[in-house]
Enzyme design. Sequence first.
Site, mmCIF file in Angstrom:
data_model
loop_
_atom_site.group_PDB
_atom_site.id
_atom_site.type_symbol
_atom_site.label_atom_id
_atom_site.label_comp_id
_atom_site.label_asym_id
_atom_site.label_seq_id
_atom_site.Cartn_x
_atom_site.Cartn_y
_atom_site.Cartn_z
ATOM 1 N N GLU A 93 0.915 -1.200 -0.182
ATOM 2 C CA GLU A 93 0.066 -0.010 -0.066
ATOM 3 C C GLU A 93 0.828 1.226 0.131
ATOM 4 O O GLU A 93 2.107 1.228 0.581
ATOM 5 C CB GLU A 93 -0.808 0.132 1.346
ATOM 6 C CG GLU A 93 -1.769 -1.079 1.461
ATOM 7 C CD GLU A 93 -2.610 -0.982 2.706
ATOM 8 O OE1 GLU A 93 -3.238 -1.920 3.038
ATOM 9 O OE2 GLU A 93 -2.377 0.251 3.304
ATOM 10 N N CYS A 106 3.230 8.365 1.364
ATOM 11 C CA CYS A 106 3.420 7.448 2.410
ATOM 12 C C CYS A 106 3.880 6.226 1.732
ATOM 13 O O CYS A 106 2.938 5.553 1.127
ATOM 14 C CB CYS A 106 2.562 7.559 3.624
ATOM 15 S SG CYS A 106 2.670 6.055 4.750
ATOM 16 N N CYS A 113 5.287 -7.551 7.820
ATOM 17 C CA CYS A 113 6.166 -7.069 8.736
ATOM 18 C C CYS A 113 6.466 -8.075 10.016
ATOM 19 O O CYS A 113 5.480 -8.594 10.441
ATOM 20 C CB CYS A 113 5.648 -5.744 9.465
ATOM 21 S SG CYS A 113 6.916 -4.823 10.684
ATOM 22 N N CYS A 117 3.720 -5.146 16.249
ATOM 23 C CA CYS A 117 2.866 -4.254 17.049
ATOM 24 C C CYS A 117 1.519 -4.537 17.078
ATOM 25 O O CYS A 117 0.955 -4.776 16.213
ATOM 26 C CB CYS A 117 3.348 -2.852 16.341
ATOM 27 S SG CYS A 117 4.990 -2.382 16.091
ATOM 28 N N CYS A 120 -1.187 -2.676 14.762
ATOM 29 C CA CYS A 120 -0.953 -2.609 13.387
ATOM 30 C C CYS A 120 -1.376 -3.839 12.491
ATOM 31 O O CYS A 120 -1.353 -4.858 12.683
ATOM 32 C CB CYS A 120 0.634 -2.295 13.209
ATOM 33 S SG CYS A 120 1.038 -2.077 11.418
ATOM 34 N N CYS A 334 -1.843 2.370 7.941
ATOM 35 C CA CYS A 334 -1.294 1.209 7.030
ATOM 36 C C CYS A 334 -1.757 -0.328 7.187
ATOM 37 O O CYS A 334 -1.907 -0.594 8.409
ATOM 38 C CB CYS A 334 0.283 1.340 7.120
ATOM 39 S SG CYS A 334 1.122 0.189 8.486
HETATM 40 S S1 SF4 Z 1 3.765 -0.329 13.162
HETATM 41 FE FE1 SF4 Z 1 3.444 -2.218 11.984
HETATM 42 S S2 SF4 Z 1 4.574 -1.796 9.956
HETATM 43 FE FE2 SF4 Z 1 5.636 -0.516 11.806
HETATM 44 S S3 SF4 Z 1 6.983 -1.851 12.500
HETATM 45 FE FE3 SF4 Z 1 5.163 -2.004 13.881
HETATM 46 S S4 SF4 Z 1 4.089 -3.945 13.162
HETATM 47 FE FE4 SF4 Z 1 5.714 -2.976 11.499
#
Ligand code: SF4
Length: 347
Positions: A93, A106, A113, A117, A120, A334
């Site tokens: 994206e 962005c 990933c 987190c 996210c 995101c």
């Molecule tokens: S916020 Fe999302 S994309 Fe960014 S490091 Fe944490 S898990 Fe990865």
Amino acid sequence: MDTQLKNLLDYNIEELESIVKAMGQPAFRTKQLWEWLYKGADFSEMTNLPEKFRSSLAENYRSGKLGVKAKLCSKEDDTVKYLFSLGDGNLVESVLMKYKYGYSACVSTQVGCKMGCTFCASTKAGFVRNLTSGEILGQIVTMNADMNIRIGHVVLMGIGEPLDNYDNVLDFLKKAQSEKGLGISYRNISLSTCGLAEKVIKLADEKLPITLSISLHSPFDEQRSDMMPVNRKYPLDKLFDACNIYTLSTGRRITYEYALIEGVNDTKEHAAKLISLLKGSLCHVNLIPVNKVEGTGYEKASKKNIAAFKEMLEKGGVNATVRRTLGQDIEAACGQLRRAAESDSAQ
Ligand code: SF4
């Protein structure tokens, strides 16, 4: 889709020169080809190149322009969200935002990933692979071409942890900044990390005048480790040591991103602790009214709490702003669009 084709945007100008030469073309074709690539053109659009040259390029390479799998335009503001398909069919994206000073993009740096987190969407289905520098550039040149604009600001805050893809991201930064590349000043580029302290120190050594943003989200180790597992490896003291090294080395002010979540990290105790950690350092806190992500249970903090939090920081001597949330109606946080597309195709 041919996954074997190499992406011409992955090469630097000297490498492209060798490719052009090996294909029996005169040296001046390199500049012509390079300019088309950075305009986000398909081979068919490169009309000042001989047809035979274009067709042999198309047999062996891809131009770097990405496929637009979906494009959502906000009705509330000028934000546009793209879902791009890469050469191997993976999806990433990008978000295009319009500000008074021009267009800002962005962009994503990885497919998925590893960082986990909890707030996210990008990490929910895990990590697939790193993007190449050409694939990161490809997001920008494709948006420029699609909208007939020139993006002047870039934020590495899409899907992925940029410092976990260090070499490709560094290569991207150099090409994005180069006059021969996109010509975007380092000062208009912002890199956001969840806090890979060792890589922050490595980046400090490069002395690039980009803006470094740290996703902080809690001033307490225990809570931050629950929200961001990276904090177990690099707790706050290690992270702030690295940030100090970065500031000393580059002279640049660090931005701390702080997503305010109702009843989780928006209390007076959080603000007071944040002040004790940041007061006196060259920094700025960006308060983000967090987007709701299905399945996390996190809710956006109330306007009243956001205003009170900001006021407390400022009274405590820490610079803070509240980020304007753009593209609320198109799920601009995101990873949400990619996640939705992948669960649709899995059904
Ligand atoms: S916020 Fe999302 S994309 Fe960014 S490091 Fe944490 S898990 Fe990865």
